[in-house]
Design a protein around this motif. Structure first.
Motif, mmCIF file in Angstrom:
data_model
loop_
_atom_site.group_PDB
_atom_site.id
_atom_site.type_symbol
_atom_site.label_atom_id
_atom_site.label_comp_id
_atom_site.label_asym_id
_atom_site.label_seq_id
_atom_site.Cartn_x
_atom_site.Cartn_y
_atom_site.Cartn_z
ATOM 1 N N PRO A 51 33.452 -27.209 0.841
ATOM 2 C CA PRO A 51 32.082 -26.831 1.223
ATOM 3 C C PRO A 51 31.174 -26.649 0.007
ATOM 4 C CG PRO A 51 33.706 -25.488 2.377
ATOM 5 C CD PRO A 51 34.444 -26.229 1.310
ATOM 6 N N LEU A 52 29.938 -27.096 0.178
ATOM 7 C CA LEU A 52 28.937 -26.920 -0.865
ATOM 8 C C LEU A 52 28.046 -25.714 -0.598
ATOM 9 C CD1 LEU A 52 27.781 -30.615 -1.380
ATOM 10 C CD2 LEU A 52 29.341 -29.284 -2.812
ATOM 11 N N LEU A 53 27.713 -25.503 0.659
ATOM 12 C CA LEU A 53 26.877 -24.366 1.028
ATOM 13 C C LEU A 53 27.066 -24.055 2.511
ATOM 14 C CD1 LEU A 53 24.394 -26.087 2.459
ATOM 15 C CD2 LEU A 53 23.580 -26.228 0.111
ATOM 16 N N GLU A 54 26.556 -22.893 2.908
ATOM 17 C CA GLU A 54 26.650 -22.450 4.301
ATOM 18 C C GLU A 54 25.243 -22.304 4.866
ATOM 19 O OE1 GLU A 54 27.884 -18.348 5.202
ATOM 20 O OE2 GLU A 54 29.458 -19.225 6.450
ATOM 21 N N ILE A 55 25.060 -22.755 6.098
ATOM 22 C CA ILE A 55 23.759 -22.672 6.738
ATOM 23 C C ILE A 55 23.952 -22.129 8.146
ATOM 24 C CG2 ILE A 55 23.904 -25.071 7.502
ATOM 25 C CD1 ILE A 55 20.895 -25.270 7.293
ATOM 26 N N GLU A 56 22.999 -21.344 8.619
ATOM 27 C CA GLU A 56 23.082 -20.809 9.976
ATOM 28 C C GLU A 56 21.685 -20.655 10.569
ATOM 29 O OE1 GLU A 56 23.450 -16.043 9.238
ATOM 30 O OE2 GLU A 56 25.286 -17.234 9.112
ATOM 31 N N ALA A 57 21.642 -20.661 11.898
ATOM 32 C CA ALA A 57 20.374 -20.490 12.616
ATOM 33 C C ALA A 57 20.146 -19.001 12.856
ATOM 34 C CB ALA A 57 20.414 -21.239 13.937
ATOM 35 N N PRO A 58 19.097 -18.394 12.261
ATOM 36 C CA PRO A 58 18.903 -16.945 12.361
ATOM 37 C C PRO A 58 18.321 -16.480 13.688
ATOM 38 C CG PRO A 58 17.141 -17.911 11.069
ATOM 39 C CD PRO A 58 18.066 -19.032 11.425
ATOM 40 N N THR A 59 17.860 -17.407 14.512
ATOM 41 C CA THR A 59 17.210 -17.010 15.760
ATOM 42 C C THR A 59 18.165 -17.019 16.947
ATOM 43 O OG1 THR A 59 16.514 -19.299 16.100
ATOM 44 C CG2 THR A 59 14.957 -17.822 15.000
ATOM 45 N N SER A 60 19.368 -17.483 16.757
ATOM 46 C CA SER A 60 20.346 -17.545 17.839
ATOM 47 C C SER A 60 21.569 -16.739 17.418
ATOM 48 C CB SER A 60 20.723 -19.008 18.121
ATOM 49 O OG SER A 60 21.629 -19.096 19.177
ATOM 50 N N LEU A 61 21.620 -15.470 17.845
ATOM 51 C CA LEU A 61 22.641 -14.547 17.361
ATOM 52 C C LEU A 61 23.545 -14.060 18.485
ATOM 53 C CD1 LEU A 61 20.444 -12.380 14.958
ATOM 54 C CD2 LEU A 61 21.797 -14.400 14.412
ATOM 55 N N ARG A 62 24.730 -13.636 18.102
ATOM 56 C CA ARG A 62 25.655 -13.028 19.054
ATOM 57 C C ARG A 62 26.465 -11.948 18.347
ATOM 58 N NH1 ARG A 62 29.252 -18.425 19.923
ATOM 59 N NH2 ARG A 62 30.248 -18.529 17.887
ATOM 60 N N PHE A 63 27.129 -11.117 19.143
ATOM 61 C CA PHE A 63 27.947 -10.025 18.619
ATOM 62 C C PHE A 63 29.408 -10.360 18.875
ATOM 63 C CE2 PHE A 63 30.035 -5.869 18.902
ATOM 64 C CZ PHE A 63 29.591 -5.275 17.739
ATOM 65 N N GLU A 64 30.232 -10.279 17.834
ATOM 66 C CA GLU A 64 31.642 -10.609 17.951
ATOM 67 C C GLU A 64 32.479 -9.366 17.668
ATOM 68 O OE1 GLU A 64 32.567 -13.917 15.455
ATOM 69 O OE2 GLU A 64 31.066 -15.240 16.351
ATOM 70 N N ALA A 65 33.432 -9.089 18.567
ATOM 71 C CA ALA A 65 34.292 -7.913 18.426
ATOM 72 C C ALA A 65 35.713 -8.271 18.848
ATOM 73 C CB ALA A 65 33.765 -6.755 19.265
ATOM 74 N N ASP A 66 36.692 -7.620 18.232
ATOM 75 C CA ASP A 66 38.105 -7.828 18.569
ATOM 76 C C ASP A 66 38.559 -6.687 19.474
ATOM 77 O OD1 ASP A 66 38.544 -10.182 16.998
ATOM 78 O OD2 ASP A 66 38.476 -8.919 15.208
ATOM 79 N N LEU A 67 38.824 -7.013 20.741
ATOM 80 C CA LEU A 67 39.186 -6.003 21.725
ATOM 81 C C LEU A 67 40.700 -5.870 21.848
ATOM 82 C CD1 LEU A 67 36.189 -6.233 22.469
ATOM 83 C CD2 LEU A 67 36.860 -6.081 24.865
ATOM 84 N N PRO A 68 41.213 -4.625 21.933
ATOM 85 C CA PRO A 68 42.645 -4.435 22.171
ATOM 86 C C PRO A 68 43.036 -4.951 23.562
ATOM 87 C CG PRO A 68 41.596 -2.401 21.415
ATOM 88 C CD PRO A 68 40.501 -3.366 21.728
ATOM 89 N N GLU A 69 44.272 -5.326 23.696
ATOM 90 C CA GLU A 69 44.755 -5.873 24.963
ATOM 91 C C GLU A 69 44.615 -4.868 26.106
ATOM 92 O OE1 GLU A 69 48.873 -7.859 26.780
ATOM 93 O OE2 GLU A 69 48.817 -7.051 24.737
#
Length: 335
Positions: free
Chosen positions: A180-198
């Motif tokens: 990879p040379l660089l990282e790019i992302e769309a700042p207007t389309s966001l989500r929340f990611e969480a790791d839930l216990p079983e």
């Protein structure tokens, strides 16, 4: 000695006849008009908060499709770019040489074809040689197109509208596929990611709305639930789409509240609880007087506080002027 014996009974009688002055009367406590409300059980959804991170729904690690030294970076971290904008240029002299070679061969093939056209018109050549010349032109055209396409990869462009978040190589570094040379992302389309216990995964359903606490509480919608657990943490990745919110940025820390059970809490107004040092007290209106009670509190929910011990359901808890009250003070409860 005889004189002392005669005086002793007189002294004892005098001592027995002496009385202490009566204590000063304690002033009566004034009557205070107060407001009170009954402590009551209220339904409550118990939740478990799980930590997570805000991430972009569109995120890409931009790589080079060909090998070459990085000549320069056009885009820097924080720069807003449009799809197709130039991000970096590579030094690909070998590919340029192949393009020049393919073009030269195509030019030669075209000249041979033009000569064959003249010869075939005068029947000075065979149809087979004419077709071979035509085929060489087509092959040369394809070779030039292929070489030029590969040469275009020397210009690394943005795959979509977004912001450059990281630069992963410097000028002079060797770029190659898979690096990879660089990282790019769309700042207007966001989500929340969480790791839930079983243990609580079955409480989450696709399409369900759940509160996410960041700088403020935002309602997220569950859009993805990982079907397999992480082999190390034994948790499942859950993703919630977030609405467009001012000030929301990728990488922010937050907590999602997962409902786990329905319960009842004994709640009173938060202002009814008075803290004195390490103690928590409330006053209960009983028989026209304020009765002090030591309590233990729990959760605070929208201006009300859970009372774990110290009062019973239905008791009239005083909610006003509690700082002026003393145990046993006469009170009048406003209707």
């Amino acid at each position: 000695m005889k004189l002392f014996s005669r005086l002793l009974p007189v002294l004892v009688l005098a001592a027995c006849g002496r009385h202490e002055p009566p204590p000063a009367p304690v002033p009566a406590l004034p009557n205070v008009t107060v407001k009170a409300e009954a402590a009551k059980w209220s339904p409550h959804t118990a939740v478990e908060e799980v930590v997570g991170t805000v991430r972009s729904k569109k995120r890409a690690m931009v790589e080079a499709k060909v090998s070459g030294r990085v000549l320069d970076y056009i885009a820097t971290p924080g720069a807003m770019v449009k799809a197709g904008d130039l991000l970096a240029r590579l030094d690909v002299q070998e590919i340029q040489a192949k393009v020049d070679q393919a073009r030269a061969m195509l030019d030669q093939a075209k000249r041979d074809f033009d000569r064959q056209k003249q010869l075939i018109a005068s029947n000075a050549t065979t149809r087979q040689e004419f077709d071979a010349a035509d085929a060489r032109v087509k092959i040369g055209t394809g070779a030039v197109s292929e070489a030029e396409t590969i040469l275009s990869y020397a210009k690394v462009t943005a795959p979509f509208d977004g912001v450059v978040t990281r630069k992963l190589a410097d000028v002079g570094d060797l770029a190659m596929p898979g690096k990879p040379l660089l990282e790019i992302e769309a700042p207007t389309s966001l989500r929340f990611e969480a790791d839930l216990p079983e243990a609580i995964l079955d409480r989450v359903k696709l399409g369900e709305k759940m509160p996410v606490r960041l700088a403020k509480v935002i309602e997220g919608t569950v859009t993805e639930i990982s079907p397999v657990a992480d082999p190390v943490s034994r948790t499942f990745l859950v993703k919630l789409d977030l609405p467009a919110t001012e000030g929301l940025r990728t990488g922010q820390f937050g907590r999602v509240s997962v409902p786990v059970a329905e319960t009842k809490l004994l709640l009173v107004t938060q202002s009814a609880v008075l803290k004195r040092g390490q103690m928590e007290i409330v006053f209960v209106a009983k028989d026209g007087k304020a009765a002090l009670r030591l309590v233990k509190t729990g959760k605070v929910l929208d201006g009300r506080v859970e009372v774990l011990s110290g009062i019973e359901e239905g008791e009239q808890v005083i909610v006003s002027d509690i700082a002026r009250l003393a145990d046993g003070q006469p009170v009048t409860v406003q209707p």
